[in-house]
Design a protein around this motif. Structure first.
Motif, PDB file in Angstrom:
ATOM      1  N   GLY A 287       0.747  -1.203   0.040  1.00  0.00           N
ATOM      2  CA  GLY A 287      -0.033  -0.069  -0.024  1.00  0.00           C
ATOM      3  C   GLY A 287       1.076   1.269   0.140  1.00  0.00           C
ATOM      4  O   GLY A 287       0.240   2.368  -0.032  1.00  0.00           O
ATOM      5  N   HIS A 288       2.136   1.151   0.002  1.00  0.00           N
ATOM      6  CA  HIS A 288       3.076   2.284   0.001  1.00  0.00           C
ATOM      7  C   HIS A 288       3.830   2.384  -1.363  1.00  0.00           C
ATOM      8  O   HIS A 288       4.132   1.200  -1.925  1.00  0.00           O
ATOM      9  N   VAL A 289       3.922   3.507  -1.939  1.00  0.00           N
ATOM     10  CA  VAL A 289       4.546   3.876  -3.095  1.00  0.00           C
ATOM     11  C   VAL A 289       5.530   4.669  -3.170  1.00  0.00           C
ATOM     12  O   VAL A 289       5.505   5.971  -2.253  1.00  0.00           O
ATOM     13  N   SER A 290       6.716   4.726  -3.676  1.00  0.00           N
ATOM     14  CA  SER A 290       7.687   5.781  -3.797  1.00  0.00           C
ATOM     15  C   SER A 290       8.275   5.974  -5.203  1.00  0.00           C
ATOM     16  O   SER A 290       8.273   4.999  -6.064  1.00  0.00           O
ATOM     17  N   VAL A 291       8.848   7.132  -5.453  1.00  0.00           N
ATOM     18  CA  VAL A 291       9.567   7.469  -6.588  1.00  0.00           C
ATOM     19  C   VAL A 291      10.666   8.349  -6.369  1.00  0.00           C
ATOM     20  O   VAL A 291      10.631   9.239  -5.262  1.00  0.00           O
ATOM     21  N   LEU A 292      11.717   8.225  -7.013  1.00  0.00           N
ATOM     22  CA  LEU A 292      12.756   9.210  -6.688  1.00  0.00           C
ATOM     23  C   LEU A 292      12.899  10.666  -7.448  1.00  0.00           C
ATOM     24  O   LEU A 292      12.733  10.543  -8.783  1.00  0.00           O
ATOM     25  N   LEU A 293      13.122  11.575  -6.609  1.00  0.00           N
ATOM     26  CA  LEU A 293      13.303  12.835  -7.424  1.00  0.00           C
ATOM     27  C   LEU A 293      14.767  13.009  -7.605  1.00  0.00           C
ATOM     28  O   LEU A 293      15.575  12.793  -6.674  1.00  0.00           O
ATOM     29  N   LEU A 294      15.250  13.122  -9.064  1.00  0.00           N
ATOM     30  CA  LEU A 294      16.479  13.193  -9.267  1.00  0.00           C
ATOM     31  C   LEU A 294      17.114  14.562  -9.716  1.00  0.00           C
ATOM     32  O   LEU A 294      16.306  15.526 -10.138  1.00  0.00           O
ATOM     33  N   PHE A 295      17.917  14.986  -8.928  1.00  0.00           N
ATOM     34  CA  PHE A 295      18.648  16.437  -9.028  1.00  0.00           C
ATOM     35  C   PHE A 295      20.085  16.284  -9.853  1.00  0.00           C
ATOM     36  O   PHE A 295      21.078  15.535  -9.124  1.00  0.00           O
ATOM     37  N   THR A 296      20.373  16.788 -10.941  1.00  0.00           N
ATOM     38  CA  THR A 296      21.606  16.992 -11.885  1.00  0.00           C
ATOM     39  C   THR A 296      22.139  18.523 -11.485  1.00  0.00           C
ATOM     40  O   THR A 296      21.305  19.391 -12.028  1.00  0.00           O
ATOM     41  N   ASN A 297      23.400  18.302 -11.530  1.00  0.00           N
ATOM     42  CA  ASN A 297      23.913  19.746 -11.234  1.00  0.00           C
ATOM     43  C   ASN A 297      24.339  19.796 -13.011  1.00  0.00           C
ATOM     44  O   ASN A 297      25.285  19.542 -13.336  1.00  0.00           O
ATOM     45  N   SER A 298      23.567  20.870 -13.441  1.00  0.00           N
ATOM     46  CA  SER A 298      23.872  21.064 -14.963  1.00  0.00           C
ATOM     47  C   SER A 298      24.360  22.329 -15.350  1.00  0.00           C
ATOM     48  O   SER A 298      24.596  23.227 -16.235  1.00  0.00           O
ATOM     49  N   SER A 299      25.205  23.210 -14.005  1.00  0.00           N
ATOM     50  CA  SER A 299      25.895  24.236 -14.266  1.00  0.00           C
ATOM     51  C   SER A 299      27.284  23.889 -14.586  1.00  0.00           C
ATOM     52  O   SER A 299      27.679  22.915 -14.960  1.00  0.00           O
ATOM     53  N   GLY A 300      28.222  25.047 -14.403  1.00  0.00           N
ATOM     54  CA  GLY A 300      29.570  24.794 -14.975  1.00  0.00           C
ATOM     55  C   GLY A 300      30.262  24.714 -13.779  1.00  0.00           C
ATOM     56  O   GLY A 300      31.690  24.971 -13.988  1.00  0.00           O
ATOM     57  N   GLN A 301      29.842  24.740 -12.382  1.00  0.00           N
ATOM     58  CA  GLN A 301      30.912  24.515 -11.050  1.00  0.00           C
ATOM     59  C   GLN A 301      30.215  23.471 -10.144  1.00  0.00           C
ATOM     60  O   GLN A 301      28.925  23.535 -10.177  1.00  0.00           O
ATOM     61  N   THR A 302      31.089  23.112  -9.186  1.00  0.00           N
ATOM     62  CA  THR A 302      30.438  22.378  -8.220  1.00  0.00           C
ATOM     63  C   THR A 302      29.676  23.161  -7.258  1.00  0.00           C
ATOM     64  O   THR A 302      30.064  24.257  -7.080  1.00  0.00           O
ATOM     65  N   CYS A 303      28.841  22.703  -6.844  1.00  0.00           N
ATOM     66  CA  CYS A 303      27.635  23.505  -5.863  1.00  0.00           C
ATOM     67  C   CYS A 303      27.102  22.165  -4.971  1.00  0.00           C
ATOM     68  O   CYS A 303      27.418  21.243  -4.796  1.00  0.00           O
ATOM     69  N   THR A 304      26.373  22.633  -3.730  1.00  0.00           N
ATOM     70  CA  THR A 304      25.755  22.077  -2.563  1.00  0.00           C
ATOM     71  C   THR A 304      24.451  22.252  -2.512  1.00  0.00           C
ATOM     72  O   THR A 304      23.855  23.320  -2.667  1.00  0.00           O
ATOM     73  N   LEU A 305      23.739  21.358  -2.023  1.00  0.00           N
ATOM     74  CA  LEU A 305      22.326  21.032  -1.713  1.00  0.00           C
ATOM     75  C   LEU A 305      22.213  20.569  -0.334  1.00  0.00           C
ATOM     76  O   LEU A 305      22.887  19.530  -0.101  1.00  0.00           O
ATOM     77  N   GLN A 306      21.247  20.887   0.421  1.00  0.00           N
ATOM     78  CA  GLN A 306      20.925  20.497   1.726  1.00  0.00           C
ATOM     79  C   GLN A 306      19.579  20.698   1.864  1.00  0.00           C
ATOM     80  O   GLN A 306      19.203  21.897   1.969  1.00  0.00           O
ATOM     81  N   GLY A 307      18.830  19.807   2.440  1.00  0.00           N
ATOM     82  CA  GLY A 307      17.690  19.748   3.045  1.00  0.00           C
ATOM     83  C   GLY A 307      16.468  19.252   2.176  1.00  0.00           C
ATOM     84  O   GLY A 307      16.851  18.388   1.471  1.00  0.00           O
TER      85      GLY A 307
ATOM     86  N   PRO B 247      -7.091   4.048  -1.036  1.00  0.00           N
ATOM     87  CA  PRO B 247      -8.211   5.080  -0.414  1.00  0.00           C
ATOM     88  C   PRO B 247      -8.514   4.968   0.852  1.00  0.00           C
ATOM     89  O   PRO B 247      -8.402   3.968   1.510  1.00  0.00           O
ATOM     90  N   SER B 248      -8.846   6.185   1.544  1.00  0.00           N
ATOM     91  CA  SER B 248      -9.439   6.252   2.701  1.00  0.00           C
ATOM     92  C   SER B 248     -10.918   6.075   2.834  1.00  0.00           C
ATOM     93  O   SER B 248     -11.452   6.919   2.156  1.00  0.00           O
ATOM     94  N   GLY B 249     -11.642   5.196   3.406  1.00  0.00           N
ATOM     95  CA  GLY B 249     -13.177   4.938   3.391  1.00  0.00           C
ATOM     96  C   GLY B 249     -13.335   3.979   2.249  1.00  0.00           C
ATOM     97  O   GLY B 249     -12.426   3.266   1.834  1.00  0.00           O
ATOM     98  N   ASP B 250     -14.480   4.387   1.789  1.00  0.00           N
ATOM     99  CA  ASP B 250     -15.046   3.355   0.856  1.00  0.00           C
ATOM    100  C   ASP B 250     -14.817   3.956  -0.640  1.00  0.00           C
ATOM    101  O   ASP B 250     -15.336   3.421  -1.668  1.00  0.00           O
ATOM    102  N   SER B 251     -14.362   5.214  -0.794  1.00  0.00           N
ATOM    103  CA  SER B 251     -14.441   5.804  -2.094  1.00  0.00           C
ATOM    104  C   SER B 251     -12.893   6.250  -2.304  1.00  0.00           C
ATOM    105  O   SER B 251     -12.173   6.526  -1.418  1.00  0.00           O
TER     106      SER B 251
END
Length: 241
Positions: free
Chosen positions: A110-130, A186-190
């Protein structure tokens, strides 16, 4: 040779002075009520020191002070440590630095997941957090937009074993991911309250205002427990996966 009392006192005084000189210091000398602070002296050298108390020469063995070599880092190690300490951190990834896409999906009980992918398309190294932003929008306008709840971990993965979102450094062209998950029961009958495949996903990288419109796929049904987890330095559901 029998030593007179005067000679004995002179020898004792010279020996004491030689020991203190060998240690590199002079004791405080009180003269006329004033004190003179200690002064450093070089180690005693030569073969002997002589003193005379009553006109008779007295020979005293020289004491040589041995000073241990101080430990110091090699010039190259010190330079390396200095460079490391002063090296600036990579800047945060700007609004135009990241390309967002969808990765592999999974499902279980009953649980589903998908990966959100983040690609560095700039011209320099950078950081992500959060946490990324994730919002479902019903094009028909029947359902209100649904924002993903930000949680460290969930049923389908996330920052397992971590106390907070990690700082992720992306080289040019590198891709990392975050887990987006929900319940398809679904929650309930609908199923009227479930978002279906016609819905649109708006995904935003951490600390960015630029969203990307994505489609979850023809089989996606989002009925609740809509959650997003932090960006991780890998492509997978959890650090150990």
């Amino acid at each position: 040779m029998t030593m007179s009392r005067g000679q004995f006192i002179a020898v004792t005084a010279v020996l004491a002075a030689a020991v203190m000189a060998g240690s590199g210091y002079l004791a405080y000398a009180s003269v006329g009520g004033s004190s003179t602070p200690p002064q450093s002296l070089p180690p005693a050298t030569g073969s002997s020191a002589t003193a005379s108390a009553d006109g008779s020469p007295v020979t005293v063995p020289t004491l040589t002070a041995t000073v241990g070599a101080s430990a110091s880092a090699s010039p190259s190690a010190a330079a390396s440590a200095s460079a490391s300490a002063s090296a600036p951190a990579a800047p945060g990834c700007g609004d135009d630095a990241i390309t967002v896409s969808l990765g592999q999906g999974q499902g279980a009980a009953g649980h589903v997941s998908v990966l959100l992918l983040f690609t560095n398309s700039s011209g320099q190294t950078c950081t992500l957090q959060g946490y990324p932003g994730a919002e479902l929008v019903d094009p028909s306008g029947t359902l209100k937009p649904l924002d993903a709840v930000r949680k460290l971990t969930g049923n389908m993965g996330g920052a397992v074993g971590l106390a907070k979102p990690p700082l992720v450094t992306l080289a040019v062209g590198q891709t990392v991911s975050a887990v987006l998950e929900w319940s398809d029961v679904p929650s309930g009958d609908s199923s009227a309250s479930c978002y279906t495949s016609a819905d649109t996903l708006e995904a935003t990288p951490p600390n960015s205002k630029r969203s990307t419109t994505l489609a979850l796929g023809s089989s996606a049904t989002v009925c609740g427990a809509f959650q997003v987890h932090p960006v991780l330095p890998l492509i997978g559901n959890a650090p150990a996966s």
